[in-house]
Scaffold this motif. Structure first.
Motif, PDB file in Angstrom:
ATOM      1  N   TRP A 234       1.145  34.920   4.210  1.00 48.09           N
ATOM      2  CA  TRP A 234       2.506  34.406   4.275  1.00 48.09           C
ATOM      3  C   TRP A 234       3.167  34.517   2.912  1.00 48.09           C
ATOM      4  O   TRP A 234       2.573  34.131   1.903  1.00 48.09           O
ATOM      5  CB  TRP A 234       2.495  32.942   4.718  1.00 48.09           C
ATOM      6  N   PRO A 235       4.416  34.990   2.833  1.00 47.77           N
ATOM      7  CA  PRO A 235       5.136  35.019   1.563  1.00 47.77           C
ATOM      8  C   PRO A 235       5.491  33.594   1.128  1.00 47.77           C
ATOM      9  O   PRO A 235       5.513  32.658   1.929  1.00 47.77           O
ATOM     10  CB  PRO A 235       6.386  35.842   1.874  1.00 47.77           C
ATOM     11  N   LEU A 236       5.821  33.471  -0.145  1.00 45.79           N
ATOM     12  CA  LEU A 236       6.086  32.146  -0.721  1.00 45.79           C
ATOM     13  C   LEU A 236       7.231  31.435  -0.015  1.00 45.79           C
ATOM     14  O   LEU A 236       7.162  30.222   0.234  1.00 45.79           O
ATOM     15  CB  LEU A 236       6.391  32.285  -2.215  1.00 45.79           C
ATOM     16  N   HIS A 237       8.304  32.158   0.337  1.00 52.40           N
ATOM     17  CA  HIS A 237       9.454  31.475   0.919  1.00 52.40           C
ATOM     18  C   HIS A 237       9.117  30.856   2.271  1.00 52.40           C
ATOM     19  O   HIS A 237       9.623  29.781   2.609  1.00 52.40           O
ATOM     20  CB  HIS A 237      10.648  32.442   1.036  1.00 52.40           C
ATOM     21  N   ARG A 238       8.225  31.482   3.041  1.00 56.74           N
ATOM     22  CA  ARG A 238       7.849  30.910   4.326  1.00 56.74           C
ATOM     23  C   ARG A 238       6.973  29.676   4.138  1.00 56.74           C
ATOM     24  O   ARG A 238       7.079  28.690   4.887  1.00 56.74           O
ATOM     25  CB  ARG A 238       7.129  31.940   5.194  1.00 56.74           C
ATOM     26  N   ARG A 239       6.107  29.709   3.140  1.00 61.05           N
ATOM     27  CA  ARG A 239       5.277  28.534   2.857  1.00 61.05           C
ATOM     28  C   ARG A 239       6.140  27.341   2.433  1.00 61.05           C
ATOM     29  O   ARG A 239       5.898  26.196   2.842  1.00 61.05           O
ATOM     30  CB  ARG A 239       4.264  28.863   1.753  1.00 61.05           C
ATOM     31  N   LEU A 240       7.147  27.620   1.633  1.00 57.07           N
ATOM     32  CA  LEU A 240       8.012  26.543   1.159  1.00 57.07           C
ATOM     33  C   LEU A 240       8.852  25.969   2.292  1.00 57.07           C
ATOM     34  O   LEU A 240       9.028  24.741   2.392  1.00 57.07           O
ATOM     35  CB  LEU A 240       8.911  27.055   0.032  1.00 57.07           C
ATOM     36  N   ILE A 241       9.392  26.828   3.148  1.00 54.31           N
ATOM     37  CA  ILE A 241      10.182  26.345   4.278  1.00 54.31           C
ATOM     38  C   ILE A 241       9.314  25.504   5.210  1.00 54.31           C
ATOM     39  O   ILE A 241       9.728  24.435   5.693  1.00 54.31           O
ATOM     40  CB  ILE A 241      10.825  27.518   5.031  1.00 54.31           C
ATOM     41  N   SER A 242       8.090  25.943   5.476  1.00 56.09           N
ATOM     42  CA  SER A 242       7.182  25.190   6.337  1.00 56.09           C
ATOM     43  C   SER A 242       6.850  23.837   5.727  1.00 56.09           C
ATOM     44  O   SER A 242       6.834  22.809   6.428  1.00 56.09           O
ATOM     45  CB  SER A 242       5.897  25.995   6.571  1.00 56.09           C
ATOM     46  N   ALA A 243       6.589  23.824   4.424  1.00 51.32           N
ATOM     47  CA  ALA A 243       6.270  22.563   3.754  1.00 51.32           C
ATOM     48  C   ALA A 243       7.460  21.604   3.796  1.00 51.32           C
ATOM     49  O   ALA A 243       7.304  20.396   4.025  1.00 51.32           O
ATOM     50  CB  ALA A 243       5.857  22.827   2.311  1.00 51.32           C
ATOM     51  N   GLY A 244       8.664  22.132   3.602  1.00 46.61           N
ATOM     52  CA  GLY A 244       9.860  21.303   3.656  1.00 46.61           C
ATOM     53  C   GLY A 244      10.090  20.734   5.044  1.00 46.61           C
ATOM     54  O   GLY A 244      10.434  19.555   5.204  1.00 46.61           O
TER      55      GLY A 244
END
Length: 267
Positions: free
Chosen positions: A141-151
């Motif tokens: 997973w790219p970083l932006h998808r990890r961040l959106i999921s965490a948010g």
């Protein structure tokens, strides 16, 4: 897959519901892998594909697998769209009391089906295949998808203790589903909707390894993020009306941040 244990569940029958849109390339391997894992665990059941009128060969793929003896069928919807409503349509058509939802794109490895089902058979009202408990993780997973999921997970925290309410890989029963009040199936996050609206008293979690899809294209868009925020508003209104203003502020900040990520380039 990293699940190495063996789970045997005597006299267990399940209905596995898979919402699908343009997933024809994945349906044959998905069917084969699902029933291979169920057979190892002594689990019987059916696979119900709910397709939103893809017209991509999905019907033919399912018919081919059914002709080979697999207990799989497809429901084609022509007047309704959306993952969450497709899951509910599949549950309504299910022939067994134990219900499983999983994705069509093989990001949810069928090897995790037996331990997922086992938790519900043992008494949990709901079990989620989690990326966020010990032993679980996301790959590729790219970083932006990890961040959106965490948010997104952070915004749901006051609604449930589940570590991964964004997961689309879960198991429950018809008895729990019957308790649902005010279901509003929008977007992709049907597990969170059901945990809250069904008032699930016990939510178990098993670790899973979540990988990128094997074929086809992701359906996640900015519109899905907006639908998730609308879903959150409804759930917070039902559970915590006094916190609605705070949620709106957090939601606006989340949308602003996600929009900047999408429009400003992906990491």
């Amino acid at each position: 897959a990293e699940y190495m244990g063996e789970t045997t569940l005597p006299m267990t029958s399940v209905s596995i519901v898979v919402p699908a849109f343009r997933e024809a390339l994945n349906l044959r391997p998905l069917t084969e892998r699902i029933f291979a894992e169920l057979k190892k665990a002594g689990i019987t059941g059916e696979l119900v594909i709910v397709d939103d009128n893809s017209n991509d060969g999905s019907v033919e793929a399912v018919d081919e697998m059914a002709a080979k003896g697999y207990p799989v069928r497809i429901i084609v919807r022509t007047t309704e769209r959306g993952l969450s409503s497709a899951v509910l349509a599949g549950f309504a058509a299910a022939r067994n009391d134990v219900l499983v939802c999983m994705d069509a794109d093989l990001q949810h490895d069928p090897v995790f089906l037996p331990p997922l089902i086992a938790e519900v058979v043992k008494g949990s009202e709901f079990c989620v295949g989690s990326r966020n408990v010990a032993g679980g993780r996301v790959e590729d997973w790219p970083l932006h998808r990890r961040l959106i999921s965490a948010g997104a997970t952070l915004l749901s925290r006051p609604l449930t203790t589940c570590s991964d309410p964004m997961s689309g890989f879960f198991c429950t029963t018809k008895a729990v589903l019957a308790r649902a009040q005010g279901l509003n199936p929008m977007g992709f996050k049907i597990s969170l909707e059901l945990i809250v609206r069904c008032r699930a008293a016990s939510v178990a979690e098993i670790p899973i390894v979540f990988r990128d899809r094997e074929a086809g294209e992701s359906k996640l868009t900015m519109r899905q993020n907006v639908l998730y925020l609308r879903q959150l508003l409804g759930l917070y209104w039902a559970v915590y009306p006094q916190y609605l203003v705070l949620l709106v502020l957090l939601a606006v900040l989340f949308v602003f941040w996600a929009a900047r990520r999408v429009l400003g380039g992906r990491a």
